[in-house]
Scaffold this motif. Structure first.
Motif, PDB file in Angstrom:
ATOM      1  N   TYR A 176     -23.468   3.035   8.379  1.00  0.00           N
ATOM      2  CA  TYR A 176     -24.213   3.565   7.228  1.00  0.00           C
ATOM      3  C   TYR A 176     -23.264   3.890   6.073  1.00  0.00           C
ATOM      4  N   VAL A 177     -23.763   3.712   4.853  1.00  0.00           N
ATOM      5  CA  VAL A 177     -23.101   4.178   3.639  1.00  0.00           C
ATOM      6  C   VAL A 177     -24.130   5.000   2.868  1.00  0.00           C
ATOM      7  N   ASN A 178     -23.805   6.260   2.639  1.00  0.00           N
ATOM      8  CA  ASN A 178     -24.723   7.169   1.929  1.00  0.00           C
ATOM      9  C   ASN A 178     -26.111   7.175   2.572  1.00  0.00           C
ATOM     10  N   GLY A 179     -26.140   7.132   3.887  1.00  0.00           N
ATOM     11  CA  GLY A 179     -27.405   7.204   4.604  1.00  0.00           C
ATOM     12  C   GLY A 179     -28.156   5.897   4.717  1.00  0.00           C
ATOM     13  N   GLN A 180     -27.673   4.826   4.047  1.00  0.00           N
ATOM     14  CA  GLN A 180     -28.328   3.536   4.095  1.00  0.00           C
ATOM     15  C   GLN A 180     -27.605   2.622   5.092  1.00  0.00           C
TER      16      GLN A 180
ATOM     17  N   ASP B 125     -16.657   8.729  11.132  1.00  0.00           N
ATOM     18  CA  ASP B 125     -16.508   8.357   9.731  1.00  0.00           C
ATOM     19  C   ASP B 125     -15.177   7.636   9.512  1.00  0.00           C
TER      20      ASP B 125
ATOM     21  N   LEU C 101     -14.258   4.095  -0.157  1.00  0.00           N
ATOM     22  CA  LEU C 101     -15.640   4.340   0.257  1.00  0.00           C
ATOM     23  C   LEU C 101     -15.641   4.920   1.664  1.00  0.00           C
ATOM     24  N   LYS C 102     -16.572   5.823   1.938  1.00  0.00           N
ATOM     25  CA  LYS C 102     -16.701   6.367   3.285  1.00  0.00           C
ATOM     26  C   LYS C 102     -17.890   5.704   3.974  1.00  0.00           C
ATOM     27  N   ILE C 103     -17.641   5.206   5.190  1.00  0.00           N
ATOM     28  CA  ILE C 103     -18.732   4.665   5.991  1.00  0.00           C
ATOM     29  C   ILE C 103     -18.839   5.480   7.268  1.00  0.00           C
ATOM     30  N   GLU C 104     -20.036   5.490   7.848  1.00  0.00           N
ATOM     31  CA  GLU C 104     -20.302   6.278   9.040  1.00  0.00           C
ATOM     32  C   GLU C 104     -20.893   5.373  10.114  1.00  0.00           C
TER      33      GLU C 104
ATOM     34  N   ASN D 155     -12.656   5.974   6.242  1.00  0.00           N
ATOM     35  CA  ASN D 155     -12.384   5.758   4.825  1.00  0.00           C
ATOM     36  C   ASN D 155     -11.973   4.293   4.638  1.00  0.00           C
TER      37      ASN D 155
END
Length: 484
Positions: free
Chosen positions: A96-100, A127, A115-118, A129
């Protein structure tokens, strides 16, 4: 590209699925409990034209970057805004990126800044970076530049073998592809692809639609491009023609890359069929030497030993039926320089440290007789599976392997020579970038002026005799280098 020589690596033990096995009295015998795990295993950046750049996934520091495979110098922000990540994760994890949700090879992300991805799977989350590195300097005029990490993502099939040539301002690749492996059934593809820049590859609608074979070689001579040798031993071609039981001789030529003339039917004193023949232009003639043999259902450890020459691709003269003992070897490099024909390196009998050769032989009569260059010198001349190209009164040796004991070591340093006998390594700033990986049988092709193209090859030798059928691991990357 950053100039650390550490290879891309994954931190095993962190990226693996975490498993806890409880054996206490409260658990049934052999009962296993799994702890939820979430993480990225592999990651690539794919830019809009299809090219990809490999990333390092650092599980300890939770970072992802293309630090070993920088985007090309001059890459615009408009490209960085439309990068598609191509990744694999631990089982069941989503990104996810920003919940998407981000889907591999589909979703675009903006990497003009970090950018941070989860990643998530049930109760587990992690998470990372993510940073994109762009080459800060243009190294294409010195050490060289990578043009394409994986041609299969920009139009090229997963060829099991292929040969490249630069002809009339285009790159061409002639390849053999066997989706069903060595099975006698299934379709075999023998096709030609072209590219303007080594990035995007397009299938050429050739006439006829089947060209070459496994181990066919492309050669440019007298304003024509030739497809020489190769075998069709597995599967049936796209026209339904069944596989051959032994290797047939074949040769075709073209003046435009599209329309091909089959020269095989009118051959005079033709060579016998062979795969991976050595071919070069020497003193105004095509010279063909050696080539792989096939028998008893497998590639053989011995090569053909004869040497031929032709001025038209049809009428051949057999120069030497068999080489002298000194030049009877496998996987050496043959090249033409200052009106002499040379062979360098290789091995005898089978691959072992004792059987490798670093000597150089030359011929002043087109391969009829040979003499050893006793004054030969240079670092790592003892190698096999390498290529030599000439430009501006110099020779350049690229690729190959050596052995230290039983360890096979790929060679990436480029050697140069002004006489074909004495070789030195290029200065460090003129060597290929450190991201360039070792290989045997690279396609080293002269382009415009002092530009060479280094395309693919095989990642390493296999077995005792170098070429080990369809099990070889092909490379699909493209590099350029200016010769200095």
């Amino acid at each position: 590209m950053k100039r650390s020589r550490n290879p891309i690596r994954l931190t095993l033990g962190i990226i693996a699925t975490w498993v806890l096995i409880f054996t206490g009295s409260s658990c049934s015998k052999n009962e296993i409990f799994y702890e939820d795990a979430s993480g990225i295993l592999t990651f690539r950046y794919q830019i809009p034209d299809g090219r990809v750049f490999d990333c390092v996934v650092d599980q300890q520091n939770l970072t992802i970057s293309n630090s070993m495979d920088s985007l090309l110098f001059g890459t615009a922000n408009t490209v960085l805004q439309k990068i598609k990540p191509v990744f694999t994760t631990t089982i069941g994890a989503k990104v996810y990126v920003n919940g998407q949700e981000v889907k591999s090879g589909e979703t675009e992300i903006d990497l003009t800044k970090p950018l941070k991805i989860e990643t998530k799977y049930n109760s587990a989350a992690r998470d990372y970076n993510v940073t994109a590195f762009v080459e800060r300097k243009d190294h294409s005029a010195t050490s060289g530049a990578k043009i394409n990490t994986d041609m299969r993502l920009t139009g090229l099939p997963s060829f099991n073998s292929y040969s490249a040539a630069y002809f009339k301002d285009k790159l061409y690749i002639l390849g053999a592809y066997y989706p069903n492996g060595t099975a006698t059934t299934g379709t075999a593809y023998y096709e030609l692809y072209s590219s303007e820049d080594g990035g995007k590859w397009t299938k050429v609608s050739t006439n006829p639609n089947v060209l070459g074979g496994f181990g066919a070689e492309l050669l440019v001579y007298n304003d024509k491009m030739y497809a020489i040798g190769g075998a069709r031993l597995w599967g049936n071609d796209v026209n339904g023609a069944i596989r051959e039981s032994s290797v047939a001789w074949r040769i075709m030529s073209t003046t435009n890359g599209t329309d091909w003339t089959d020269l095989t039917p009118g051959q005079v004193n033709a060579p016998t069929g062979r795969m991976f023949p050595q071919v070069t232009v020497h003193n105004g003639k095509i010279v063909l030497r050696r080539g792989k043999m096939f028998g008893f259902g497998m590639l053989q450890n011995v090569n053909h030993t004869d040497t031929y020459q032709t001025t038209d691709g049809t009428n051949w003269t057999r120069i030497a039926a068999a080489p002298i003992t000194g030049t009877s070897r496998n996987e050496d490099a043959m090249f033409s320089f200052n009106n002499k024909l040379y062979v360098a390196g290789g091995y005898v009998n089978w691959i072992s440290e004792a059987n490798l050769r670093g000597d150089i032989w030359s011929s002043s009569d087109n391969g009829l007789t040979w003499q050893q260059e006793s004054a030969a010198s240079g670092t790592d001349l003892v190698r096999f599976g390498h290529r030599v190209v000439s430009y501006g009164g110099k020779l350049y040796m690229i690729g190959g392997e050596k052995l230290v004991g039983t360890a096979r070591i790929g060679l990436t340093d480029v050697l140069s020579s002004t006489n074909g006998v004495n070789w030195t390594s290029l200065p460090a700033n003129l060597q290929l970038p450190v991201a360039f990986t070792a290989r045997i049988y690279p396609n080293v092709v002269m382009g415009k002026d002092d530009l060479i193209w280094i395309i693919g090859g095989f990642s390493n030798s296999m077995g005792n005799y170098t070429i080990n059928g369809l099990g070889m691991t092909a490379r699909y990357d493209v590099w350029t280098k200016r010769l200095k």
